[in-house]
Design a protein around this motif. Structure first.
Motif, mmCIF file in Angstrom:
data_model
loop_
_atom_site.group_PDB
_atom_site.id
_atom_site.type_symbol
_atom_site.label_atom_id
_atom_site.label_comp_id
_atom_site.label_asym_id
_atom_site.label_seq_id
_atom_site.Cartn_x
_atom_site.Cartn_y
_atom_site.Cartn_z
ATOM 1 N N GLY A 96 28.527 54.604 -5.992
ATOM 2 C CA GLY A 96 28.418 54.118 -7.360
ATOM 3 C C GLY A 96 29.688 54.246 -8.171
ATOM 4 N N LYS A 97 30.739 54.734 -7.561
ATOM 5 C CA LYS A 97 32.009 54.902 -8.267
ATOM 6 C C LYS A 97 33.027 53.866 -7.774
ATOM 7 C CE LYS A 97 31.397 59.763 -9.372
ATOM 8 N NZ LYS A 97 29.965 59.710 -9.301
ATOM 9 N N GLU A 98 34.062 53.669 -8.567
ATOM 10 C CA GLU A 98 35.148 52.766 -8.188
ATOM 11 C C GLU A 98 35.857 53.331 -6.962
ATOM 12 O OE1 GLU A 98 39.355 51.118 -10.075
ATOM 13 O OE2 GLU A 98 38.105 52.477 -11.235
ATOM 14 N N LEU A 99 36.019 52.495 -5.940
ATOM 15 C CA LEU A 99 36.679 52.911 -4.708
ATOM 16 C C LEU A 99 37.803 51.948 -4.369
ATOM 17 C CD1 LEU A 99 33.532 53.659 -2.519
ATOM 18 C CD2 LEU A 99 34.883 55.300 -3.837
ATOM 19 N N HIS A 100 38.854 52.474 -3.776
ATOM 20 C CA HIS A 100 39.980 51.669 -3.302
ATOM 21 C C HIS A 100 40.177 51.993 -1.826
ATOM 22 C CE1 HIS A 100 40.906 50.352 -7.326
ATOM 23 N NE2 HIS A 100 40.648 51.587 -7.703
ATOM 24 N N CYS A 101 40.100 50.952 -0.996
ATOM 25 C CA CYS A 101 40.083 51.124 0.456
ATOM 26 C C CYS A 101 41.328 50.517 1.099
ATOM 27 C CB CYS A 101 38.832 50.461 1.035
ATOM 28 S SG CYS A 101 37.292 51.071 0.330
#
Length: 120
Positions: A96-101
């Motif tokens: 549910g949080k902003e993620l950067h992959c």
């Protein structure tokens, strides 16, 4: 980071899609993508059927950064390049949080590495 920051001090921002978490001479991932199901991230990329045999055994390196938590999760030796897919289980607090992959490859002997690629 030199290509990822924009603006002028003190009003600077970070464009995560332009950040590199690895740099090297190996071929980077082609058209990478990522999909989240619950706490499981599935990374995919295109596999060139004519790829050189020498890079088929390169291993994925996966990194996920959560700015809200200030934490990163990563694997340094995942699936082979030739599979076109790899998965990573996230800690529950990332959901549910902003993620950067990001995805990169390292050679099977560990001596080579690719530039990382931001996954959409």
């Amino acid at each position: 980071m030199k290509h990822a920051f924009w603006g002028e001090y003190p009003n600077m921002s970070l464009d995560y899609s332009k950040a590199l978490v690895s740099m090297g001479g190996l071929q980077p991932a082609i058209a990478p993508a990522v999909h989240l199901t619950g706490t499981l991230l599935t990374f995919t990329w295109l596999v060139d059927p004519n790829m050189d045999w020498g890079i088929k055994n390169d291993r994925t390196m996966l990194l996920v950064y959560c700015p809200e938590l200030g934490k990163a999760s990563y694997f340094f030796s995942g699936a082979r390049r030739s599979t076109g897919t790899d998965t990573m289980e996230l800690p529950p607090e990332y959901v549910g949080k902003e993620l950067h992959c990001y995805i990169a490859f390292k050679s099977s002997d560990g001596k080579g590495i690719s530039d990382s690629v931001y996954c959409e």
